[in-house]
Scaffold this motif. Sequence first.
Motif, PDB file in Angstrom:
ATOM      1  N   VAL A  80       0.845  -1.191   0.000  1.00  0.00           N
ATOM      2  CA  VAL A  80       0.000   0.000   0.000  1.00  0.00           C
ATOM      3  C   VAL A  80       0.882   1.243   0.000  1.00  0.00           C
ATOM      4  N   LYS A  81       0.547   2.190  -0.843  1.00  0.00           N
ATOM      5  CA  LYS A  81       1.215   3.484  -0.858  1.00  0.00           C
ATOM      6  C   LYS A  81       0.280   4.514  -0.234  1.00  0.00           C
ATOM      7  N   VAL A  82       0.771   5.236   0.774  1.00  0.00           N
ATOM      8  CA  VAL A  82      -0.030   6.240   1.471  1.00  0.00           C
ATOM      9  C   VAL A  82       0.643   7.595   1.342  1.00  0.00           C
ATOM     10  N   SER A  83      -0.079   8.580   0.797  1.00  0.00           N
ATOM     11  CA  SER A  83       0.437   9.940   0.674  1.00  0.00           C
ATOM     12  C   SER A  83      -0.510  10.889   1.390  1.00  0.00           C
ATOM     13  N   THR A  84       0.050  11.720   2.275  1.00  0.00           N
ATOM     14  CA  THR A  84      -0.743  12.693   3.022  1.00  0.00           C
ATOM     15  C   THR A  84      -0.150  14.075   2.818  1.00  0.00           C
ATOM     16  N   ASP A  85      -0.987  15.030   2.398  1.00  0.00           N
ATOM     17  CA  ASP A  85      -0.524  16.389   2.133  1.00  0.00           C
ATOM     18  C   ASP A  85      -1.517  17.385   2.710  1.00  0.00           C
ATOM     19  N   LEU A  86      -1.326  17.718   3.981  1.00  0.00           N
ATOM     20  CA  LEU A  86      -2.192  18.683   4.640  1.00  0.00           C
ATOM     21  C   LEU A  86      -1.694  20.111   4.490  1.00  0.00           C
ATOM     22  N   GLY A  87      -0.534  20.266   3.835  1.00  0.00           N
ATOM     23  CA  GLY A  87       0.030  21.591   3.699  1.00  0.00           C
ATOM     24  C   GLY A  87       0.767  22.037   4.937  1.00  0.00           C
ATOM     25  N   LEU A  88       1.177  21.086   5.764  1.00  0.00           N
ATOM     26  CA  LEU A  88       1.917  21.392   6.986  1.00  0.00           C
ATOM     27  C   LEU A  88       3.408  21.247   6.753  1.00  0.00           C
ATOM     28  N   PRO A  89       4.232  21.925   7.541  1.00  0.00           N
ATOM     29  CA  PRO A  89       5.683  21.750   7.417  1.00  0.00           C
ATOM     30  C   PRO A  89       6.095  20.352   7.829  1.00  0.00           C
ATOM     31  N   ASP A  90       7.255  19.915   7.361  1.00  0.00           N
ATOM     32  CA  ASP A  90       7.787  18.600   7.715  1.00  0.00           C
ATOM     33  C   ASP A  90       8.125  18.592   9.203  1.00  0.00           C
ATOM     34  N   LEU A  91       7.481  17.684   9.947  1.00  0.00           N
ATOM     35  CA  LEU A  91       7.694  17.627  11.388  1.00  0.00           C
ATOM     36  C   LEU A  91       8.665  16.527  11.783  1.00  0.00           C
ATOM     37  N   GLY A  92       9.380  15.972  10.811  1.00  0.00           N
ATOM     38  CA  GLY A  92      10.283  14.861  11.091  1.00  0.00           C
ATOM     39  C   GLY A  92      11.334  15.208  12.118  1.00  0.00           C
TER      40      GLY A  92
END
Length: 399
Positions: A80-92
């Motif tokens: 499964v490929k999951v992509s999430t783009d909420l427009g938030l900065p990278d919190l890594g």
Amino acid sequence: MAPYESDHATGTGPDEDPRTGRRKAARYVVPVAVVGVAAATIGLVPALAASGDPDLPKITAQQLVEKIAKSDVQRMSGTVKVSTDLGLPDLGSLQSGMGSGHDGDGSSADPRTKLTELASGTHTLRVAADSPEKQKVSLLERDAEYSLIHNDKNVWGYDSASNEVFHTTAQHTGDRREHRPSATPDDFAEEALKSVDSTTSVTVDGTARIAGRDAYQLVIKPKQSGSTVRDVTIGVDAKTGLPLKFTLTPKSGGAPVLDAGFTKVSFAAPPASTFDFRPPKGAKVTEEKPGKDGRREHAPDFGEQFAPGGLSGADTIGEGWTTIARFDTGAKGDKTSGSEQGGAMGGFLGSLGDQVSGDFGKGTVFSTRLVNALITDDGKVYAGAVTKDALVKAADADK
């Protein structure tokens, strides 16, 4: 058109892997992130499947929703490929700085913290299941792998990067989802089919090939104005009724906020060894006992991050797609715009949002591509998958 009616699904043969259980009646919930807002509802429009490739028997939206509800695939494996783009900065980097364990003193293999990585960016998962007692989900990273395995009474989490192991025990409830993280199209679709009434239209919009399977496209759209959601598309396996792809597109356009889909899938039973696990030599093992009721949330439900109900204690305003969660933080005077009481952190947060005012007073709106939240200077919060104007209007009316 009348609301959902309990006709029987038609147009397909027996499932590839018949299942004895039946899910709860299909219900629809508005997918949102960050905060939970109350259920949205749908009136099912029995539009016939449009022509397309593959050429499948025609089916109504009502029949297709019922087919999903009846689907109960227990044996399967896939990618499964999951992509999430909420427009938030990278919190890594922020997550790394906060430490790997739960509450700062746990294990990096604890799924409650590890799988929050799915909330942003693009990730690849390997999934496998062979009954409600045997499931495995692996998060594939660049140089490492994280696996969560449920095998009979044991639940194991293993982080190869840190060589840490998390272990707890599970109850047998018959719920195939209880002991694994929810991050597949099936999980998101189940969250998206929880409540039914007239605030949403549902149609079948053609067919598609997904992960080598014939599928119908179920499209869900809000009828209400003021929502930030344009539509939700669910690719449904024509034979088994299993959702193979889930896409949530915001009204603002651009890339989907959430796109989760199988790239490979098989309904054959996985090898028994798939669910075997022993802590590697030298691994740090963290044991956690179940709670008083014998259960714990060792398998975080990523799907629920995009569904209402995730915010405990919140009241709601409105209904359907324009439902707004309302609660009081009690932090009166701690202004997000950067008062003396708010300090540097208040000023920083205020700089990330838009200052607004109305009959309610003053506040700051924080926005993503899907969810907006208004935090007033007297400590009240209004949030939902609605526009900024809708939040201000709700706060004014609530005064």
